[in-house]
Motif scaffolding. Sequence first.
Motif, PDB file in Angstrom:
ATOM      1  N   GLY A  85      16.200 -29.006  26.076  1.00 25.08           N
ATOM      2  CA  GLY A  85      16.782 -28.932  27.407  1.00 25.08           C
ATOM      3  C   GLY A  85      18.102 -28.196  27.490  1.00 25.08           C
ATOM      4  N   GLU A  86      18.562 -27.633  26.378  1.00 23.58           N
ATOM      5  CA  GLU A  86      19.822 -26.906  26.366  1.00 23.58           C
ATOM      6  C   GLU A  86      19.590 -25.450  25.994  1.00 23.58           C
ATOM      7  OE1 GLU A  86      22.992 -28.528  24.098  1.00 23.58           O
ATOM      8  OE2 GLU A  86      22.580 -30.583  24.704  1.00 23.58           O
ATOM      9  N   GLN A  87      20.372 -24.581  26.608  1.00 27.23           N
ATOM     10  CA  GLN A  87      20.291 -23.172  26.250  1.00 27.23           C
ATOM     11  C   GLN A  87      21.013 -22.968  24.923  1.00 27.23           C
ATOM     12  OE1 GLN A  87      21.938 -20.365  29.053  1.00 27.23           O
ATOM     13  NE2 GLN A  87      20.724 -18.702  28.204  1.00 27.23           N
ATOM     14  N   ALA A  88      20.403 -22.181  24.042  1.00 25.85           N
ATOM     15  CA  ALA A  88      20.987 -21.867  22.737  1.00 25.85           C
ATOM     16  C   ALA A  88      21.028 -20.358  22.579  1.00 25.85           C
ATOM     17  CB  ALA A  88      20.164 -22.507  21.624  1.00 25.85           C
ATOM     18  N   HIS A  89      21.965 -19.892  21.768  1.00 28.26           N
ATOM     19  CA  HIS A  89      22.135 -18.465  21.549  1.00 28.26           C
ATOM     20  C   HIS A  89      22.470 -18.274  20.075  1.00 28.26           C
ATOM     21  CE1 HIS A  89      24.219 -14.514  23.103  1.00 28.26           C
ATOM     22  NE2 HIS A  89      23.353 -14.279  22.129  1.00 28.26           N
ATOM     23  N   GLN A  90      21.607 -17.565  19.365  1.00 27.86           N
ATOM     24  CA  GLN A  90      21.806 -17.334  17.937  1.00 27.86           C
ATOM     25  C   GLN A  90      21.708 -15.845  17.625  1.00 27.86           C
ATOM     26  OE1 GLN A  90      18.885 -19.646  15.779  1.00 27.86           O
ATOM     27  NE2 GLN A  90      20.009 -21.533  16.063  1.00 27.86           N
ATOM     28  N   ILE A  91      22.513 -15.437  16.649  1.00 28.53           N
ATOM     29  CA  ILE A  91      22.351 -14.133  16.021  1.00 28.53           C
ATOM     30  C   ILE A  91      21.744 -14.453  14.657  1.00 28.53           C
ATOM     31  CG2 ILE A  91      23.459 -12.025  15.181  1.00 28.53           C
ATOM     32  CD1 ILE A  91      23.690 -12.415  18.240  1.00 28.53           C
ATOM     33  N   GLU A  92      20.519 -14.004  14.414  1.00 31.40           N
ATOM     34  CA  GLU A  92      19.766 -14.377  13.214  1.00 31.40           C
ATOM     35  C   GLU A  92      19.645 -13.181  12.272  1.00 31.40           C
ATOM     36  OE1 GLU A  92      17.083 -17.679  15.555  1.00 31.40           O
ATOM     37  OE2 GLU A  92      16.290 -15.657  15.341  1.00 31.40           O
ATOM     38  N   PHE A  93      20.283 -13.326  11.110  1.00 30.70           N
ATOM     39  CA  PHE A  93      20.183 -12.321  10.056  1.00 30.70           C
ATOM     40  C   PHE A  93      19.017 -12.732   9.166  1.00 30.70           C
ATOM     41  CE2 PHE A  93      24.538 -12.287  11.447  1.00 30.70           C
ATOM     42  CZ  PHE A  93      24.917 -10.956  11.407  1.00 30.70           C
ATOM     43  N   LEU A  94      17.975 -11.894   9.104  1.00 29.80           N
ATOM     44  CA  LEU A  94      16.827 -12.193   8.267  1.00 29.80           C
ATOM     45  C   LEU A  94      16.911 -11.367   6.996  1.00 29.80           C
ATOM     46  CD1 LEU A  94      15.883 -13.044  11.189  1.00 29.80           C
ATOM     47  CD2 LEU A  94      13.602 -12.762  10.316  1.00 29.80           C
ATOM     48  N   PHE A  95      16.787 -12.061   5.868  1.00 27.91           N
ATOM     49  CA  PHE A  95      16.852 -11.434   4.556  1.00 27.91           C
ATOM     50  C   PHE A  95      15.555 -11.673   3.814  1.00 27.91           C
ATOM     51  CE2 PHE A  95      21.269 -12.113   5.598  1.00 27.91           C
ATOM     52  CZ  PHE A  95      21.877 -10.953   5.174  1.00 27.91           C
ATOM     53  N   GLU A  96      14.963 -10.617   3.317  1.00 29.44           N
ATOM     54  CA  GLU A  96      13.816 -10.763   2.437  1.00 29.44           C
ATOM     55  C   GLU A  96      14.374 -11.107   1.059  1.00 29.44           C
ATOM     56  OE1 GLU A  96       9.471  -9.358   2.188  1.00 29.44           O
ATOM     57  OE2 GLU A  96      10.841  -7.747   2.728  1.00 29.44           O
ATOM     58  N   ALA A  97      13.726 -12.039   0.368  1.00 32.47           N
ATOM     59  CA  ALA A  97      14.209 -12.478  -0.945  1.00 32.47           C
ATOM     60  C   ALA A  97      13.044 -12.995  -1.768  1.00 32.47           C
ATOM     61  CB  ALA A  97      15.259 -13.574  -0.784  1.00 32.47           C
ATOM     62  N   GLN A  98      13.290 -13.145  -3.062  1.00 31.82           N
ATOM     63  CA  GLN A  98      12.315 -13.728  -3.966  1.00 31.82           C
ATOM     64  C   GLN A  98      12.938 -14.937  -4.650  1.00 31.82           C
ATOM     65  OE1 GLN A  98      10.765 -10.838  -6.705  1.00 31.82           O
ATOM     66  NE2 GLN A  98       9.963  -9.542  -5.095  1.00 31.82           N
ATOM     67  N   LEU A  99      12.098 -15.902  -4.963  1.00 30.84           N
ATOM     68  CA  LEU A  99      12.552 -17.072  -5.700  1.00 30.84           C
ATOM     69  C   LEU A  99      12.702 -16.717  -7.176  1.00 30.84           C
ATOM     70  CD1 LEU A  99      10.126 -19.599  -4.005  1.00 30.84           C
ATOM     71  CD2 LEU A  99      12.631 -19.601  -3.755  1.00 30.84           C
ATOM     72  N   VAL A 100      13.791 -17.121  -7.789  1.00 32.68           N
ATOM     73  CA  VAL A 100      14.001 -16.877  -9.216  1.00 32.68           C
ATOM     74  C   VAL A 100      12.983 -17.686 -10.026  1.00 32.68           C
ATOM     75  CG1 VAL A 100      15.615 -17.198 -11.145  1.00 32.68           C
ATOM     76  CG2 VAL A 100      16.439 -16.284  -8.958  1.00 32.68           C
ATOM     77  N   ASP A 101      12.778 -18.939  -9.647  1.00 27.19           N
ATOM     78  CA  ASP A 101      11.813 -19.806 -10.333  1.00 27.19           C
ATOM     79  C   ASP A 101      10.414 -19.487  -9.811  1.00 27.19           C
ATOM     80  OD1 ASP A 101      10.200 -21.813 -11.359  1.00 27.19           O
ATOM     81  OD2 ASP A 101      11.521 -23.455 -10.755  1.00 27.19           O
ATOM     82  N   ARG A 102       9.681 -18.676 -10.556  1.00 29.33           N
ATOM     83  CA  ARG A 102       8.348 -18.225 -10.126  1.00 29.33           C
ATOM     84  C   ARG A 102       7.345 -19.374  -9.977  1.00 29.33           C
ATOM     85  NH1 ARG A 102      10.872 -14.273  -8.518  1.00 29.33           N
ATOM     86  NH2 ARG A 102      10.863 -12.277  -9.558  1.00 29.33           N
ATOM     87  N   SER A 103       7.574 -20.505 -10.638  1.00 31.04           N
ATOM     88  CA  SER A 103       6.646 -21.638 -10.526  1.00 31.04           C
ATOM     89  C   SER A 103       6.611 -22.192  -9.102  1.00 31.04           C
ATOM     90  CB  SER A 103       7.005 -22.743 -11.517  1.00 31.04           C
ATOM     91  OG  SER A 103       8.204 -23.405 -11.127  1.00 31.04           O
ATOM     92  N   LEU A 104       7.654 -21.957  -8.304  1.00 35.39           N
ATOM     93  CA  LEU A 104       7.690 -22.461  -6.934  1.00 35.39           C
ATOM     94  C   LEU A 104       6.659 -21.771  -6.040  1.00 35.39           C
ATOM     95  CD1 LEU A 104      11.549 -22.835  -6.450  1.00 35.39           C
ATOM     96  CD2 LEU A 104       9.867 -24.635  -6.917  1.00 35.39           C
ATOM     97  N   TYR A 105       6.204 -20.593  -6.457  1.00 37.07           N
ATOM     98  CA  TYR A 105       5.166 -19.906  -5.675  1.00 37.07           C
ATOM     99  C   TYR A 105       3.834 -20.639  -5.755  1.00 37.07           C
ATOM    100  CZ  TYR A 105       8.324 -15.991  -4.938  1.00 37.07           C
ATOM    101  OH  TYR A 105       9.383 -15.208  -4.543  1.00 37.07           O
ATOM    102  N   GLY A 106       3.619 -21.415  -6.796  1.00 33.54           N
ATOM    103  CA  GLY A 106       2.386 -22.176  -6.941  1.00 33.54           C
ATOM    104  C   GLY A 106       2.445 -23.560  -6.324  1.00 33.54           C
ATOM    105  N   ALA A 107       3.625 -23.978  -5.883  1.00 37.03           N
ATOM    106  CA  ALA A 107       3.783 -25.311  -5.290  1.00 37.03           C
ATOM    107  C   ALA A 107       3.256 -25.312  -3.862  1.00 37.03           C
ATOM    108  CB  ALA A 107       5.251 -25.713  -5.303  1.00 37.03           C
TER     109      ALA A 107
END
Length: 147
Positions: A85-107
């Motif tokens: 019910g409230e107006q919001a205003h955001q500036i959203e910086f989107l960053f592409e990134a990879q997880l260092v711990d590759r095992s998290l991709y299988g979770a």
Amino acid sequence: MPDKRKSQSHIRPVALAVIRDGPRLLVRRYTAPDGDHYYRPLGGRIEFGERAEQAVNREIMEEIEAEIEQVRHLTTIENIFERDGEQAHQIEFLFEAQLVDRSLYGAEGINGMESSGKRIEAVWIDLTQPLDGPLYPVCLRDLLLTE
């Protein structure tokens, strides 16, 4: 005539991590007060004096205790919307990134915690499949599927 809706009365800068694994995207699943679900990439508020890239690294570490690498600016979105019910205003910086711990991709999910102590779970969604709620920011799915 002035808009009489409640407003946060400030612009909130946020940094979000776009972490992908093929068509899958790592997001946080939220439940709205009405019980509906929606999704948003992990990340959060940029603190005063902090650069957006620093913020996205900090937020991922805080939320899921994971490090990210190969962080690159994807796009910036100005988002004006209504929430609870409230107006919001955001500036959203989107960053592409990879997880260092590759095992998290299988979770299936990654448990974490907000700085407030509230437990969160990050989940993988398939961008090519229908979701049980919207993905925010609203242009993100199209942006990622047309790259």
